[in-house]
Design a protein around this motif. Structure first.
Motif, short mmCIF file in Angstrom:
data_model
loop_
_atom_site.label_atom_id
_atom_site.label_comp_id
_atom_site.label_asym_id
_atom_site.label_seq_id
_atom_site.Cartn_x
_atom_site.Cartn_y
_atom_site.Cartn_z
N SER A 126 0.83 -1.21 0.00
CA SER A 126 0.00 0.00 0.00
C SER A 126 0.85 1.26 0.00
O SER A 126 0.34 2.34 0.19
CB SER A 126 -0.89 0.03 1.23
N ASP A 127 2.16 1.12 -0.16
CA ASP A 127 3.08 2.27 -0.16
C ASP A 127 3.22 2.93 1.20
O ASP A 127 3.59 4.10 1.28
CB ASP A 127 2.63 3.34 -1.17
N THR A 132 -0.76 7.57 -6.33
CA THR A 132 0.16 6.57 -6.87
C THR A 132 1.60 6.82 -6.42
O THR A 132 2.46 5.99 -6.64
CB THR A 132 0.16 6.56 -8.42
N ALA A 157 -4.15 2.50 -6.85
CA ALA A 157 -3.20 2.91 -5.83
C ALA A 157 -3.92 3.18 -4.52
O ALA A 157 -5.06 3.60 -4.50
CB ALA A 157 -2.47 4.16 -6.28
N ARG A 158 -3.24 2.93 -3.40
CA ARG A 158 -3.88 3.05 -2.11
C ARG A 158 -3.45 4.28 -1.33
O ARG A 158 -4.07 4.64 -0.36
CB ARG A 158 -3.54 1.82 -1.27
N GLU A 162 8.46 -2.65 -6.55
CA GLU A 162 7.31 -3.42 -6.09
C GLU A 162 7.77 -4.72 -5.44
O GLU A 162 8.76 -5.33 -5.86
CB GLU A 162 6.38 -3.70 -7.26
N THR A 212 6.23 7.11 -8.94
CA THR A 212 5.18 6.14 -8.67
C THR A 212 5.65 5.08 -7.67
O THR A 212 6.81 4.69 -7.67
CB THR A 212 4.76 5.43 -9.97
N GLN A 248 4.19 1.46 -5.40
CA GLN A 248 3.91 0.05 -5.67
C GLN A 248 2.90 -0.12 -6.80
O GLN A 248 2.84 -1.16 -7.43
CB GLN A 248 3.36 -0.59 -4.40
N ASP A 249 2.10 0.90 -7.04
CA ASP A 249 1.05 0.80 -8.04
C ASP A 249 1.60 0.66 -9.46
O ASP A 249 0.87 0.26 -10.38
CB ASP A 249 0.15 2.03 -7.96
N THR A 303 -0.55 -0.70 -12.94
CA THR A 303 -0.73 0.15 -14.10
C THR A 303 -0.07 -0.47 -15.33
O THR A 303 -0.69 -0.62 -16.38
CB THR A 303 -0.11 1.52 -13.82
#
Lengths: 350, 502
Positions: free
Chosen positions: A100-101, A278, A308-309, B44, B222, B224-225, B229
Motif C-alpha cells: 500500500s506504499d 500513486t 493505488a492506495r 514493487e 510512482t 507500488q502501483d 498500471t
C-alpha cells in the motif's frame, strides 16, 4: 582542493573525448544507412473490444465503490487469527502495508507496535487500531480569514498531481455553497495551465485572474487579491506551477509566492499540498520540502479511485503531522470528498 | 535520481569488499540490504523478491574461483541483474519502411504524456525527422491547447478536432500522410487502468491507427502501483516500451524497475527536466552503473561533446598528461568544465566517487572558480607559462590586479604545483598520492574493482583515452599496471584485482 576536483573532471572528460573521437573516426567513412524496420513491430495486438463492452457505465461516486478494485491479497489480513501473533501473521501484515506504499520505516514501526501490544481481538483489528492511531491530527479546514482580510487557499505540489483539477472541484463546491470565489492562475509555467483553470472557472461560476505565460506568479495572486477585494469575494484559490521538491530555486519561488499571498489584504488560511495516490516514498520528501518552504497545512490525496492506495499518507501523518483533508476520487466536479480516516484505513486493509 | 539506492548499495559493497570469503550469512546480510534499498526505492514487492532470487542464483551459479573478491562477486551479480531487469542494452528506435511511423502514448493522469509528446517530437526533430503531433485528449480541459503551445515552441504542427478520440487519431494519421510527415505521435487522455470504458477507448484508438510503437508513460515517483498500471496497460495495449518521466526528482525511481520487471518491455526514453531538450534515450547499462555508484562515464563524455570544444580539450589534456601543463591550459580546462554544468552534478557521473568526494566537489561554488580565473588573468603570459618566475613583488602585483590577497595567490600557485606533479605521475601511469589523504588511491581501488566486471563500454573508453593521452591508465590499472612500483599506495587491506584480459 578545489582545483583538484576541477582538474579531475577535466582529465577524465578530456581523455574520454579523445577516446571517443578516436573510435568514431573510422566509422565516419561509411555512409549513414538508415535501417529499415519491419512494418509492424507489434504482432499480437489485443483484440478490439466490441461496443457493448465500452458501454459499461462507471459506478457512482462513493469511496467504497471506487475503491473496490483489485483487493486480492488484502483479504488475507481478515483471515488471520486472533490472540498471539505468529511471524507468518506479521509477514502478511508487512506485505499488505508495503504494497500500500506505507513505506518500510513506518511498516517496521507499525509491526513493532503490533509485537508489543499483541492482538487480543485479532490481527485485523489490531493493525486497524495501530493505523487509526496514526491519524490523530486536526482535519478541520479554515475558510474565513481574520476581520478585514481575504482568505487565501494556496495549492502546491509536484507536476501532474492534479492541483488545477482540485481547485476546480473546490471552486465548484464553494460557489454552490453560495460563496464568491476568485481563482488565481498562478501556474504561469506549464503550457495552457491557465486555460485549463479558466474552463473550471467557467464551469463553477468563479472569477478568474490570469496573466500571460511566463508572468510572475506572485503578481497574479496579488492581482487576484485586488480583484477579490474590489468585488467583495469570500475566498481566493491560488494555483501554483507544479515543481519538483528537490530544487532550492523552485522552493524559494514558492516561499515567495506564499509571502505575497499572505500580504494585506490577503491571508493564507490553508496551504494544501496536492498528492497523487500513486506516489511512492518520494511523497515523504515532497511533504517535508513543501512544509518547510510553504508551511503546508493539509494534504489533498488525489486519484484514489485507481488501484493505488496512497498508504504513504500514513507515514506523512506520523512523521510530519500534516493531516489529509480532502480526497479526490474521480474527474467530475463532485469527486472530491472530505477525508475520513476510518474509511481510508478500512480501504487499506479491506 | 537513483542516489539513495546507490548510497545503500555502496555501503553493502564496502562492507563486503574487505571480506576474504563469502559465507551464507554474509550473503543473506547483503541481500537484506539490497532488499531494503529496493523497497525504499519503491520497487514493487514481488519484483524485489524475484530480483533477490535471481541474484542468489547468479551468485551460486557462477564460478567463484575467478579474480573477483566475494564482495565484488555479489556486486557484479546485483549489477548484472539490474542491467537485465532494466532491459539489457538500449532499444534502438527504428522507423517504418512505409512512413509514417506511428507512436501511441498512454498512461495515467498526470504522468506527463502531453509534455512527453512534445519532447518526443522534439527528439525526433533533432534526429532529422519530420514529426507530427496528434492530440486526442479531449477530456482534460485545455489538454489540446497545451499540446498546441508545446508544438509551437518546438515548431511541430499539431492536429486535433473536437470530435471523438478515435476519429481524431485516424484523421491525424491521414493528415500526416498527406503532409508527408514520417513520425506521428499520438497523445491520449490520462486514464485509470481500472476504467473499463476508457481502456476500451484507447484500444479503439490503437485499432484505428495500428501504431508501430505503443509507449506507456510512467512517472518516476510512482510507488507500488506501477505494476498494476503497467500490467493493465500491457494487457490491453501490448506495449512496446516504457517512457519514464520526472527522473530529475529526488525519487529513487524504483517504478522503472517494477514496470520493466512486470511488462518485460524496455524503458526506451527518459525525461529528466522541464525543458523540451531534457529528454533522451534511456540507457539501462548506464543506469545500472549509476545505481551501483560506478558513475556514468558515457553520459559524461556525451555531455562534454555537446558543450565543449573537443579539440581544445583533447589538446590540453594531452599536454597535461605529458607534464607540460601551464596555467593557461588549466584555465581553458576549468572553463570548459564549467560550461558543462555544476561540478557536483558532473562528479556524480564520474566512476568511483564516493559520497564524501561528491560532497566536496559540490561545495565548490562558481564564485570560487571566478576568483581563481581572476588571479590567473592578472598574470602576464610569461608568468602563466612558467609560474616559477613569480617572486614576491610579482605576487603582490598579481594580488592587486585581481583584488585578492597575496595569500590567495600563494595558495593557487602551491595547488597548481602539486597538481602538476600529480598529473605527471598520472600521465606516466601511476597513481598519485592526493594531498591530505589517500583518496586517489581509494578511487583507484574502486576502479580496479570495477574492472573485474562486465562494465559499460565507457570504462574502456576511459582506459583507452588515458593511454592515448599519456602512457599508462588511470582507472583500469590502479596498481601493478604500466607504472609499477607503487606498492603501498593502495589502500591497506584492499585487494587488488589483476587486470582481466578480455
Amino acid at each position: 582542493m578545489t582545483l583538484f576536483w576541477v582538474l579531475l573532471v577535466a582529465v577524465i572528460v578530456g581523455a574520454g573525448v579523445v577516446a571517443v573521437r578516436r573510435r568514431r573516426r573510422p566509422r565516419l567513412a561509411t555512409p549513414l544507412v538508415r535501417q529499415a524496420m519491419p512494418e509492424v513491430l507489434v504482432t499480437e495486438v489485443a483484440p478490439i473490444p466490441t461496443l457493448l463492452e465500452s458501454a459499461v457505465a462507471s459506478a457512482p461516486a462513493s469511496l467504497e465503490s471506487r475503491l473496490g478494485a483489485s483487493r486480492g491479497i488484502f483479504d488475507r489480513v481478515r483471515s488471520l487469527g486472533s490472540g498471539t501473533l505468529s511471524e507468518t501473521d506479521l509477514e502478511v501484515v508487512e506485505e499488505v502495508l508495503l504494497r500500500s506504499d506505507v513505506g518500510l520505516a513506518t511498516t517496521t514501526a507499525l509491526l513493532d507496535e503490533l509485537r508489543t501490544n499483541g492482538a487480543p481481538d485479532g490481527v485485523a483489528s489490531a493493525i486497524r487500531a495501530a493505523l487509526n492511531a496514526s491519524f490523530v491530527a486536526d482535519r478541520s479546514v479554515r475558510t474565513a480569514a481574520d476581520e478585514g482580510r481575504i482568505a487565501v487557499w494556496l495549492f502546491v505540489g509536484v507536476n501532474g498531481v492534479g492541483k488545477t483539477t482540485t481547485i476546480g472541484k473546490l471552486a465548484a463546491r464553494a460557489t454552490s455553497a453560495g460563496q464568491h470565489v476568485v481563482l488565481a492562475a498562478g501556474d504561469t509555467f506549464r503550457a495552457a495551465a491557465a486555460d485549463q483553470l479558466a474552463l473550471w472557472a467557467e464551469r463553477s461560476g468563479a472569477d478568474i485572474v490570469r496573466a500571460a505565460e511566463g508572468a510572475d506568479p506572485g503578481s497574479v495572486i496579488h492581482d487576484a487579491l485586488g480583484r477579490a477585494q474590489a468585488r467583495g469575494a469570500d475566498i481566493v484559490l491560488a494555483d501554483t506551477a507544479g515543481r519538483r521538491a528537490n530544487s532550492t530555486n523552485l522552493l524559494d519561488e514558492l516561499a515567495k509566492i506564499r509571502r505575497v499571498a499572505d500580504r494585506l489584504p490577503g491571508q493564507v488560511v490553508e496551504t494544501l499540498m496536492v498528492l497523487d495516490a500513486t506516489t511512492g516514498q518520494n511523497a515523504l520528501s515532497q511533504a517535508k520540502e513543501f512544509l518547510a518552504a510553504a508551511a503546508v497545512t493539509g494534504i489533498v490525496l488525489t486519484k484514489l479511485d485507481g488501484t493505488a492506495r496512497g498508504g504513504i499518507v500514513v507515514a506523512i501523518e506520523r512523521e510530519l503531522q500534516i493531516p489529509v483533508k480532502f480526497v479526490g476520487i474521480g474527474e467530475t466536479v463532485d469527486d472530491l470528498i472530505d477525508f475520513d480516516p476510518t474509511a481510508f484505513v478500512d480501504s487499506l486493509l479491506s | 535520481m537513483f542516489d539513495a539506492l546507490s548510497a545503500r548499495l555502496e555501503k553493502v559493497s564496502q562492507s563486503l569488499r574487505s571480506r576474504g570469503r563469502l559465507t551464507e550469512a554474509d550473503l543473506d546480510n547483503a541481500l537484506g540490504e539490497v532488499r531494503t534499498a529496493l523497497l525504499e526505492a519503491d520497487v514493487e514487492l514481488s519484483v524485489v523478491r524475484a530480483f533477490l532470487d535471481a541474484v542468489r542464483v547468479r551468485v551460486a551459479g557462477e564460478d567463484v574461483a575467478t579474480s573477483l573478491t566475494p564482495g565484488q562477486h555479489v556486486i557484479k551479480a546485483v549489477h548484472d541483474q539490474l542491467v537485465e531487469v532494466l532491459g539489457g542494452s538500449a532499444l534502438k528506435v527504428t522507423y517504418a519502411a512505409k512512413p509514417p511511423t506511428v507512436i501511441l502514448l498512454a498512461g495515467l493522469q498526470g504522468a506527463g504524456k502531453t509534455t512527453t509528446a512534445g519532447k518526443l517530437a522534439n527528439w525526433f526533430k533533432s534526429q532529422g525527422r519530420q514529426p507530427y503531433l496528434v492530440g486526442t485528449d479531449l477530456q482534460r480541459p485545455a489538454a489540446v491547447e497545451q499540446l498546441r503551445v508545446l508544438g509551437a515552441q518546438i515548431g511541430v504542427e499539431v492536429y486535433s478536432e473536437p470530435s471523438n478520440p478515435v476519429e481524431v487519431a485516424r484523421k491525424g494519421v491521414a493528415e500526416a500522410i498527406r503532409l508527408g510527415r514520417d513520425v506521428v505521435i499520438i497523445d491520449t487522455a490520462g486514464r485509470l487502468s481500472i476504467d473499463a470504458a476508457l481502456m476500451a477507448e484507447v484500444r479503439f484508438i490503437a485499432g484505428a491507427v495500428n501504431p508501430h510503437y505503443t509507449f506507456l508513460v510512467i512517472d518516476a515517483v510512482t510507488g507500488q502501483d506501477a505494476v498494476h498500471t503497467a500490467r493493465a496497460f500491457h494487457e490491453s495495449l501490448e506495449l512496446s516500451g516504457i517512457i519514464v518521466t520526472k527522473l530529475d526528482y529526488d525519487a529513487r525511481g524504483g517504478a522503472v524497475l517494477s514496470a520493466r520487471g512486470v511488462v518485460g518491455r524496455p524503458v526506451v526514453f527518459a525525461s529528466t527536466g522541464e525543458k523540451m531538450g531534457d529528454f533522451d534515450l534511456f540507457h539501462p547499462d548506464r543506469m545500472a552503473s549509476r545505481i551501483l555508484g560506478m558513475g556514468d562515464i558515457m553520459s559524461l563524455i556525451e555531455q562534454a561533446e555537446r558543450t565543449m570544444d573537443a579539440d581544445v580539450m583533447a589538446d590540453s589534456t594531452q599536454r597535461m598528461l605529458a607534464g607540460q601543463f601551464t596555467l593557461d591550459d588549466f584555465m581553458t580546462q576549468m572553463n570548459q568544465v564549467r560550461k558543462m554544468g555544476s561540478l557536483g552534478g558532473l562528479m556524480k557521473l564520474v566512476p568511483g566517487m564516493n559520497k564524501e568526494m561528491r560532497d566536496a566537489a559540490s561545495n565548490i561554488d562558481d564564485g570560487h572558480l571566478n576568483r581563481v580565473e581572476a588571479i590567473i588573468r592578472s598574470m602576464t603570459p610569461k608568468e602563466r607559462r612558467d609560474p616559477s618566475l613569480i617572486d614576491g613583488s610579482r605576487r603582490s602585483r598579481i594580488a592587486k590586479g585581481c583584488g585578492q590577497t597575496v595569500n590567495d595567490v600563494n595558495t593557487l600557485l602551491k595547488q597548481f604545483d602539486q597538481m602538476k606533479k600529480m598529473m605527471k605521475t598520472m600521465g606516466r601511469g601511476g597513481m598519485p598520492q592526493m594531498p591530505g589523504g589517500g583518496k586517489m588511491a581509494q578511487m583507484a581501488e574502486k576502479l580496479g574493482a570495477a574492472r573485474g566486471m562486465e562494465l559499460p563500454e565507457g570504462f574502456e573508453a576511459l582506459g583507452a583515452g588515458m593511454n592515448a593521452g599519456g602512457a599508462g591508465g588511470l582507472g583500469p590499472r590502479p596498481a601493478g599496471g604500466a607504472g609499477g612500483g607503487q606498492k603501498g599506495k593502495k589502500k591497506k587491506g584492499g585487494r587488488v584485482t589483476p587486470p582481466k584480459t578480455r
